[in-house]
Write a protein that holds these residues in place. Structure first.
Motif, short mmCIF file in Angstrom:
data_model
loop_
_atom_site.label_atom_id
_atom_site.label_comp_id
_atom_site.label_asym_id
_atom_site.label_seq_id
_atom_site.Cartn_x
_atom_site.Cartn_y
_atom_site.Cartn_z
N ASP A 68 -12.22 33.71 -8.54
CA ASP A 68 -10.88 33.80 -8.90
C ASP A 68 -10.42 35.22 -9.23
O ASP A 68 -9.61 35.73 -8.60
CB ASP A 68 -10.39 32.69 -9.67
N THR A 69 -11.18 35.73 -10.17
CA THR A 69 -10.74 36.92 -10.81
C THR A 69 -11.03 37.86 -9.85
O THR A 69 -10.45 38.94 -9.33
CB THR A 69 -11.65 37.29 -11.88
N LEU A 71 -11.23 37.61 -6.48
CA LEU A 71 -10.06 37.68 -5.17
C LEU A 71 -8.66 38.33 -5.71
O LEU A 71 -8.02 38.51 -4.84
CB LEU A 71 -9.76 36.06 -4.94
N LYS A 72 -8.68 38.58 -7.09
CA LYS A 72 -7.37 39.16 -7.55
C LYS A 72 -7.61 40.58 -7.63
O LYS A 72 -6.71 41.51 -7.44
CB LYS A 72 -6.87 38.50 -8.80
N ASN A 73 -8.83 41.05 -8.11
CA ASN A 73 -8.86 42.35 -8.81
C ASN A 73 -9.80 43.37 -7.89
O ASN A 73 -9.82 44.44 -8.01
CB ASN A 73 -9.31 42.34 -9.94
N ASN A 74 -10.66 42.70 -6.74
CA ASN A 74 -11.88 43.55 -6.08
C ASN A 74 -11.01 44.57 -5.11
O ASN A 74 -10.18 44.27 -4.63
CB ASN A 74 -12.47 42.76 -5.00
N ASN A 78 -8.54 44.70 -1.87
CA ASN A 78 -7.06 45.33 -1.96
C ASN A 78 -6.80 46.49 -0.88
O ASN A 78 -6.07 46.86 -0.31
CB ASN A 78 -7.06 45.87 -3.38
#
Length: 477
Positions: A68-69, A71-74, A78
């Protein structure tokens, strides 16, 4: 008279179009191969695990939180999202080319013509109003609208817009492909971390066992049952295991930092359950039919959209050989005095024009672009065929790997059991003077190696399940 001129103009256009059409380079033709085998070298399975959402495929809550993390921060993901935005704006740009280009303008200036010119002589003999001649220096004020539009006769602009749409869809699939790879990489790194934790625990237990054996050797030396060589051998084995302990600790740090990098954050401890690794049971994976890869794998779908875009690019390049019809129009007001500027119809100006233009003699640049578009289309065909072939082979390889790893794990489990039991047996035989110290040493060494190999095989099993889930196209849905 007007109709005759119109017919002559159209006739000339058709002649030019026919001339350019008959001289077009040959299009390289190749039909992409969408045929796939009926199964993955085994019985047919109509259900594919790729349809399972990744949250349901992975059951470890710590791993789910890490994904989950990521998929948000990679950062790579992005970056890919910005590629989608760029492709989306390209569609807007191509759509705008289909519409007239309308501009507005406001201007002011001065105009002084020579007295002994046709314009100057005419102005000198002309009165603007009775008794008032044209000024020698004539101001000029104007404002208005101007429009230009290219009629999309050969669908050049529409095909260009469709190509941009396919490029956009390709970037979306590219994002899905990045998601699939990212999930697989986080999961594999997580399992590698768990394997290193268990190897570290195994080595530490073995160090304790070897240290006890070393103390036993020292006691046996004092009793003159063994010599100094035996003591040194066991001491060296303890030191070797302690060195291995630090190597594994370094691997753990690097694996943690690798996961943190994928999560787009600075180094910090990775929360995980270290005790349950050996009890993990690989998930049963259903491969489905090979044809389902065409819909499930993002890289195959991305290659397909790029192929469709390449086909449209060929049509756009081909349309460059044909005449283009441009229409321009303008309307506004112009006067030499601001007080006259809005007088209608005296100060009203307008124009309407159409023109046809097409290549006739020097077309080498257009031919080169057309040939390049054909070559890129062939490249897209080969990329599409390669993506399909690569997808099938990846699944077939992982299926075989899962089967062989299971057989290997079963045998290594029996090997570990046998060698663990042999440690106690060798110690008992040594105490009874029926075995020498070298047999005890080698038994402990073999047992340690087999335990480390068993953990490695378990990790490979878990990685193989992740890899086949990725190969089937799972993770992005």
């Amino acid at each position: 008279m007007f109709k005759n001129n119109l017919y002559k103009g159209l006739g000339l256009v058709l002649i030019c179009a026919a001339y350019t059409a008959c001289k077009l380079p040959e299009v390289a033709q190749r039909a992409e191969n969408k045929n796939t085998p009926v199964s993955f070298n085994g019985p047919q399975d109509t259900v594919s695990s790729a349809s399972i959402q990744w949250r349901n495929f992975f059951t470890d809550p710590n791993l789910i939180s890490l994904i989950d993390t990521a998929l948000k921060n990679n950062q790579e993901l992005n970056i890919t999202l910005q590629d989608i935005e760029i492709a989306k704006n390209e569609i807007k740009a191509r759509k705008g080319e289909l519409l007239p280009n309308v501009t507005y303008g406001v201007g002011a200036g001065l105009d002084k013509v020579g007295r002994y010119t046709s314009s100057g002589a005419g102005d000198a003999s002309t009165d603007i109003t009775p008794g008032k001649g044209v000024p020698e220096v004539l101001p000029d004020y104007r404002f208005g609208l101007q429009a230009n539009w290219e009629a999309d006769i050969w669908h050049k602009l529409r095909n260009s817009k469709k190509a941009a749409i396919n490029h956009y869809l390709s970037t979306v699939e590219g994002k899905n492909f990045v998601i699939t790879n990212l999930i697989a990489e986080v999961a594999n790194s997580y399992y590698e971390l768990l394997a290193s934790d268990n190897q570290l625990e195994t080595v530490r237990k073995n160090i304790e066992l070897q240290s006890n054996a070393l103390e036993l050797m020292k006691i046996q030396k004092q009793a003159t049952r063994v010599n100094e060589l035996a003591v040194r051998k066991f001491e060296a084995e303890v030191l070797s295991s302690k060195s291995l302990e630090f190597d594994i600790q370094q691997d753990i740090i690097e694996n943690e930092n690798k996961i943190n990098f994928l999560l787009g954050r600075f180094p910090q401890p990775i929360i995980r359950d270290k005790s349950s690794f050996t009890d993990l049971v690989p998930v049963t994976v259903h491969t489905g039919l090979p044809a389902q890869l065409l819909a499930n794998r993002p890289d195959i779908k991305q290659a397909e959209y790029e192929l469709e875009a390449a086909k449209l690019d060929v049509k756009v390049a081909k349309a460059q050989f044909y005449p283009s019809l441009g229409i321009s129009a303008a309307i506004g007001y112009q006067a030499f005095n601001p007080s006259y500027l809005l007088r209608t119809p005296e100060s009203l100006i307008y124009s309407l024009a159409g023109d046809l233009a097409g290549p006739l003699i020097n077309r080498n640049a257009i031919k080169a672009e057309y040939s390049s578009a054909n070559a890129k289309q062939l490249q897209a065909v080969f990329d599409y065929e390669k993506a399909i072939l690569n997808g099938y082979i990846e699944v077939a390889n992982q299926l075989s790997k899962i089967s062989n790893l299971q057989k290997s794990y079963d045998l290594k489990s029996k090997q570990v059991t046998a060698l663990t039991q042999s440690i106690d047996i060798s110690n008992d035989l040594f105490k009874a003077a029926r075995a020498d110290y070298f047999e005890v040493l080698m038994t402990q060494r073999d047992a340690l190696q087999s335990k480390l190999e068993l953990i490695e095989t378990k990790k490979q099993q878990l990685n193989a399940v992740v890899d086949i889930y990725q190969a089937l196209g799972g993770g992005w849905k």
